[in-house]
Scaffold this active site. Structure first.
Site, PDB file in Angstrom:
ATOM      1  N   ASP A   1      -7.004  -3.573  -0.972  1.00  7.94           N
ATOM      2  CA  ASP A   1      -6.275  -4.576  -1.753  1.00  7.94           C
ATOM      3  C   ASP A   1      -6.895  -4.831  -3.120  1.00  7.94           C
ATOM      4  O   ASP A   1      -6.178  -5.107  -4.083  1.00  7.94           O
ATOM      5  CB  ASP A   1      -6.202  -5.886  -0.960  1.00  7.94           C
ATOM      6  CG  ASP A   1      -5.549  -5.691   0.393  1.00  7.94           C
ATOM      7  OD1 ASP A   1      -4.585  -4.907   0.477  1.00  7.94           O
ATOM      8  OD2 ASP A   1      -6.019  -6.302   1.375  1.00  7.94           O
ATOM      9  N   VAL A   2      -8.203  -4.723  -3.241  1.00  7.75           N
ATOM     10  CA  VAL A   2      -8.876  -5.070  -4.499  1.00  7.75           C
ATOM     11  C   VAL A   2      -8.715  -3.987  -5.555  1.00  7.75           C
ATOM     12  O   VAL A   2      -9.171  -4.151  -6.685  1.00  7.75           O
ATOM     13  CB  VAL A   2     -10.371  -5.357  -4.264  1.00  7.75           C
ATOM     14  CG1 VAL A   2     -10.544  -6.548  -3.336  1.00  7.75           C
ATOM     15  CG2 VAL A   2     -11.092  -4.133  -3.714  1.00  7.75           C
TER      16      VAL A   2
END
Length: 462
Positions: A389-390
């Protein structure tokens, strides 16, 4: 020197050691020393407390210390780095539970706080509510992280927040009745039960993506409950230590929430983040491009700058030592290597920093998101190791994405991207990563540690 003066001096020494030890936690090189200093401060505070007039039941105290040591030391020594977030959640919860039990004992011994100053009753009941919420909430967080229960949000829809409000009001009503003069055991039991259910119902609807923030928030709550109990017991050490934990936990929670571009109330409201979904991804013209260890080695060997982006996949594979070996080999060939650290990478605050420090990665090579993002456009190769996600560009472009607006690492600005993953599963947010379909991205599938080791061997052969 009187005993009271000696006790106060010991407390002052303890506070100084707490603060000095906390200062050491600002960097991996001084963190171990900082922990030992703070632990010494706690030892001094315990001695000062035991010297307090009227302190009895020495055998029970020693028995408690022995049991705690027998459980805590082996657990801390044997825990794997991948399980450290779970242990942090569990140990933090134990602190909150201890405070809640102390509040219950004080209620029983004082017959419902009869003849006690009002501030003692208020502080004790506050500690009971917050400590119980922290304990049971931390157990749920532990269960999610340990995958004993699903990491996906679990709730009852629109009734979730009204139910939480009812539980909070029930706990407060029991506290108000106690302060008004009630001394029945059912009041304190009702307060603890309502708070316990509230702690469970608050954390259950929060998804795995928000667990780092939840751990930090629960840690802050435990500190506040301990400080309040210190006020009730007139224990200066407990007040100071609790306020330090509460304040630092609150600051960290706020920083983590900002790193995700989410408000703390939104996080507590829950509903965000899955638990490592299994979604297949390729659809339409979306395809992923595979690479090999030899091709990856060639790309990095002839690069001027490489940025390694660690994530939970590196932690699961215990690949930090292999990554350090690969980075050392690249640097010996004149390649500049840096590590991009996102504030919420992994499952707890500072997870990646701890893993890389364990592998003796030079601290100056670890770059926070604000510092490293400007470097990606000048980077030849970015290697992403299990960070989902990052690194997802959808956070910048897709307004319908649940992670839209979350600050990310600008990996997609690199000239080339190599992603190490076991498969095409999604991250904790449960959404596909658009980075994987970028034409300049290639995927090296397999166990991260094995893949990095293969790349290292190919580098040696060049």
């Amino acid at each position: 020197m009187t005993r009271d003066v000696a006790i106060q001096l010991l407390y002052i020494v303890a506070f100084a050691l707490f603060i000095y030890g906390l200062m050491g936690l600002t960097g991996p090189r001084t963190a171990v020393r900082g922990n030992w200093i703070a632990a010494a401060g706690m030892g001094v505070a315990v001695i000062a407390t035991l010297l307090t007039p009227g302190m009895g039941n020495w055998w029970l105290i020693l028995l408690g210390v022995a049991i705690g040591t027998a459980v805590g030391v082996p657990s801390a020594k044997q825990v794997k780095m991948t399980a450290m977030p779970q242990m942090v959640a569990l140990f933090n919860g134990v602190g909150g539970g201890a405070v809640a039990l102390i509040a219950w004992v004080e209620f029983r011994q004082s017959l419902g706080f009869a003849n006690e100053p009002e501030h003692v009753a208020i502080a004790s009941l506050f500690s009971a509510i917050v400590g119980s919420i922290s304990f049971w909430g931390s157990l749920v967080a532990y269960g999610k992280l340990q995958e004993l229960i699903t990491g996906r949000p679990v709730g009852i829809g629109k009734l979730q927040q009204p139910l939480n409000l009812v539980l909070l009001l029930a706990a407060l009503a029991c506290a108000a009745a106690t302060i008004a003069g009630g001394s029945g055991q059912l009041l304190i039991i009702g307060l603890l039960v309502a708070s316990a259910v509230l702690g469970v119902m608050v954390v259950l609807p929060i998804g795995g993506a928000d667990m780092p923030v939840v751990i930090s928030l629960l840690n802050a709550l435990t500190g506040l409950s301990a400080a309040a109990m210190g006020l009730a017991l007139d224990n200066t050490a407990l007040i100071v230590a609790g306020m330090i934990v509460g304040a630092s936990g609150t600051i960290l929670t706020n920083l983590m929430a900002k790193a995700m571009n989410r408000s703390i109330p939104a996080i507590v409201a829950g509903g965000f983040g899955g638990g490592g979904g299994t979604g297949a991804i390729a659809s339409g013209d979306q395809t992923v491009r595979r690479t090999s260890a030899s091709d990856a080695a060639i790309q990095m060997a002839f690069a001027n700058q490489v940025i390694i982006v660690p994530g939970y996949g590196m932690a699961v594979a215990q690949a930090q030592h292999a990554v350090r070996e690969m980075a050392d080999l690249l640097e010996s060939r004149g390649v500049s290597v840096y590590y991009a650290i996102h504030p919420v990478a992994g499952r707890m605050p500072g997870h990646m920093n701890v893993l890389l420090a364990e592998a003796d990665v030079p601290y100056e090579r670890l770059k926070e998101m604000e510092d490293i993002n400007r470097e990606f456009s000048r980077t030849d190769v970015a290697m992403v190791i299990g960070a989902n996600d990052v690194t997802n560009p959808a956070a910048r472009t897709d307004t319908d994405s649940p992670i839209y607006g979350m600050p990310i690492l600008n990996v997609d600005e690199s000239r080339s991207v190599i992603v190490l993953k076991r498969g095409m599963a999604t991250g904790f947010a449960g959404v596909d990563n658009a980075l994987y379909f970028d034409p300049k991205t290639t995927m090296l599938f397999g166990d991260a540690k094995a893949s990095v080791s293969e790349v290292t061997e190919e580098l040696k052969a060049l």
